[in-house]
Design an enzyme around this catalytic site. Structure first.
Site, PDB file in Angstrom:
ATOM      1  N   ASP A 223       4.088  -1.853   3.065  1.00 37.48           N
ATOM      2  CA  ASP A 223       2.845  -2.437   2.568  1.00 37.48           C
ATOM      3  C   ASP A 223       3.165  -3.505   1.515  1.00 37.48           C
ATOM      4  O   ASP A 223       4.057  -4.329   1.737  1.00 37.48           O
ATOM      5  CB  ASP A 223       1.934  -1.324   2.012  1.00 37.48           C
ATOM      6  CG  ASP A 223       0.488  -1.777   1.813  1.00 37.48           C
ATOM      7  OD1 ASP A 223      -0.273  -1.777   2.783  1.00 37.48           O
ATOM      8  OD2 ASP A 223       0.137  -2.142   0.677  1.00 37.48           O
ATOM      9  N   TYR A 372      -4.892  -7.901  -4.316  1.00 40.84           N
ATOM     10  CA  TYR A 372      -5.212  -8.621  -3.081  1.00 40.84           C
ATOM     11  C   TYR A 372      -5.700 -10.029  -3.394  1.00 40.84           C
ATOM     12  O   TYR A 372      -5.299 -11.002  -2.749  1.00 40.84           O
ATOM     13  CB  TYR A 372      -6.261  -7.856  -2.266  1.00 40.84           C
ATOM     14  CG  TYR A 372      -5.698  -6.689  -1.509  1.00 40.84           C
ATOM     15  CD1 TYR A 372      -5.433  -6.775  -0.143  1.00 40.84           C
ATOM     16  CD2 TYR A 372      -5.417  -5.493  -2.156  1.00 40.84           C
ATOM     17  CE1 TYR A 372      -4.902  -5.706   0.553  1.00 40.84           C
ATOM     18  CE2 TYR A 372      -4.886  -4.414  -1.473  1.00 40.84           C
ATOM     19  CZ  TYR A 372      -4.627  -4.526  -0.122  1.00 40.84           C
ATOM     20  OH  TYR A 372      -4.089  -3.461   0.560  1.00 40.84           O
ATOM     21  N   HIS A 429       1.665   3.842   8.982  1.00 42.63           N
ATOM     22  CA  HIS A 429       1.798   2.944   7.844  1.00 42.63           C
ATOM     23  C   HIS A 429       2.454   3.592   6.628  1.00 42.63           C
ATOM     24  O   HIS A 429       3.218   2.950   5.920  1.00 42.63           O
ATOM     25  CB  HIS A 429       0.400   2.435   7.467  1.00 42.63           C
ATOM     26  CG  HIS A 429       0.396   1.388   6.408  1.00 42.63           C
ATOM     27  ND1 HIS A 429       0.897   0.121   6.607  1.00 42.63           N
ATOM     28  CD2 HIS A 429      -0.044   1.407   5.122  1.00 42.63           C
ATOM     29  CE1 HIS A 429       0.754  -0.596   5.504  1.00 42.63           C
ATOM     30  NE2 HIS A 429       0.195   0.168   4.584  1.00 42.63           N
TER      31      HIS A 429
END
Length: 453
Positions: A223, A372, A429
């Site tokens: 990630d 983000y 993930h």
């Protein structure tokens, strides 16, 4: 057939233009290290560089506040037969919340967190938290330092299952593990200024390793951790003995386009394996429509994180639903069809809620979401790291349920020195949290190749 040929011809023409433009770009050999200051106010003349022990703590007052907020929660009944297709199913959410209040023992989990030594140190104005786990001293073993970096909505706790494996002698090889919290996540202080992105985190983590006395070390991440460690390898390749990632980030180019067009029909011609074909195609369904269905959170966090974060920071139930929904869908996309989201197939509620509690007790959901915006506020392809190849030895682990599959044929455009590329047999993930043994085995085999042992 004629239409197919026209599409291929048009794609090749467009690809030729893209290739010409890419060739015209001047290559950059490394990312400038630079400097930064993310603390409150003005940068002082000097900074305390001491490394201080840290202990995770809680209190009855903290737990009482949590339980009071849980008691005041309101729910909306799910649509009939909707499972997790609309997000976290509120019928199952009530079960999770009931367990959280009546059975989950936060004090016990705090003791689990403190199983490993925690520390903090000030870097660029921020208190950076990390755990540092040394292996048991034994004769005839080689100890190698490695940094593990988490992503969102995870934490350093994701690595608690893999730590015992990495720090146990495996045929004369063992790791000394440093696992930091990204600033703004968990127990690392949140940046007070705008602009803190993966490049800033990479620089801070290099400083951390140097402060601990390491001149060369291995890196591993998934990630955001994959991007941060990749940036670290691009920034100071002389310090990075090897890079291992379980989320592979590449630039799209002419070769990518050609692979997408010809891959289903002539995979070997464009460097694809049959496993690549299975994971990639039908391309638009798996890589466009599925991503559109699953990336709404990213658009919110990349634009207005503070707005959505207000509710999550105030409601423990909302926070749990928001975070745990990702541990369902990102572990396996088919879990959306299950009433319980498949959460307890790979994880325990204690483990999942411990991760949620790290966010809740540190009030870090908003700064973690801001990461983000800081990384995606501009054209990602125009960032300096987009034009810098990774030249250090690289190990790539491609888990079958990862959000996006990256074939080795694509990976080589970014990672120019691939020592191993493994199509993992299972897992999604959150590799370290979900399949710690598989991930550890792949890390060990990669490092053995680099070390030639």
């Amino acid at each position: 057939v004629l239409l197919d040929r026209l599409l291929v011809g048009s794609a090749l023409a467009v690809g030729g233009i893209l290739a010409y433009l890419l060739l015209r770009r001047k290559p950059v050999k490394s990312i400038p290290v630079g400097e930064g200051w993310w603390g409150a106010g003005e940068k002082p003349q000097s900074e305390d560089e001491s490394i201080r022990p840290f202990t995770v703590e809680t209190s009855d007052k903290e737990i009482e506040d949590l339980h009071g907020r849980i008691d005041g929660s309101r729910y909306t009944d799910p649509l009939e037969g909707s499972a997790f297709q609309y997000g976290f199913n509120s019928t199952y959410l009530k079960k999770v919340v009931s367990y959280w209040k009546n059975e989950f023992d936060w004090k016990k989990q705090v003791a689990v967190l403190n199983k490993y030594p925690h520390y903090k140190t000030k870097i660029e104005g921020l208190d950076v938290h990390f755990i540092h786990v040394r292996p048991t001293s034994r004769p005839n073993q080689r100890v190698l330092p490695i940094m593990l970096v988490h992503g969102w909505p995870g934490s350093f706790y994701e690595f608690y299952k893999i730590l015992p494996i990495l720090t146990e002698n495996q045929g004369g090889l063992v790791f000394e593990v440093i696992c930091p919290s990204i600033p703004g996540y968990g127990f690392s202080e949140a940046p007070h200024k705008q602009g803190f992105n993966s490049l800033a985190a990479a620089r801070i983590f290099h400083t951390l390793m140097e402060r601990l006395g390491f001149s060369q070390y291995y890196l591993q991440g998934g990630d955001w951790g994959a991007l941060i460690t990749t940036n670290m390898a691009q920034m100071k390749p002389q310090n990075v003995k090897g890079l291992h990632v379980n989320m592979i980030i590449t630039n799209r180019n002419f070769k990518t386009l050609l692979t997408i067009i010809l891959g289903p029909y002539l995979p070997s011609l464009v460097g694809l394996t049959q496993e690549d074909v299975r994971r990639l195609f039908p391309f638009f369904e798996k890589n466009v429509w599925e991503m559109l269905r699953e990336s709404g959170y990213m658009h919110i966090q990349a634009t207005k994180p503070d707005t959505a974060g207000c509710g999550l920071n105030d409601s423990p139930v909302g926070l749990a639903a928001y975070i745990l929904e990702k541990f369902s869908t990102w572990t396996h996309t088919k879990y959306k069809d299950l009433d319980d989201g498949g959460l307890e197939r790979k994880y325990t509620l204690d483990d999942l809620l411990t991760n949620v509690m790290i966010y809740w007790t540190t009030r870090s959901i908003v700064p973690s979401m801001r990461f983000y915006k800081e990384n995606l506020k501009g054209d990602f392809d125009k960032r300096v790291d987009a034009s810098v190849a990774v030249l250090v030895p690289s190990g790539l682990a491609a888990f079958p349920e990862e959000l996006i599959h990256c074939p080795k044929a694509w990976a080589v455009t970014k990672y120019h020195n691939i020592y191993s590329y493994t199509s993992m047999p299972r897992g999604g993930h959150f590799a370290a949290f979900e399949e710690p043994q598989l991930l550890a085995d792949d890390i060990f085999q990669f490092v053995r190749k680099v070390e030639k042992c």
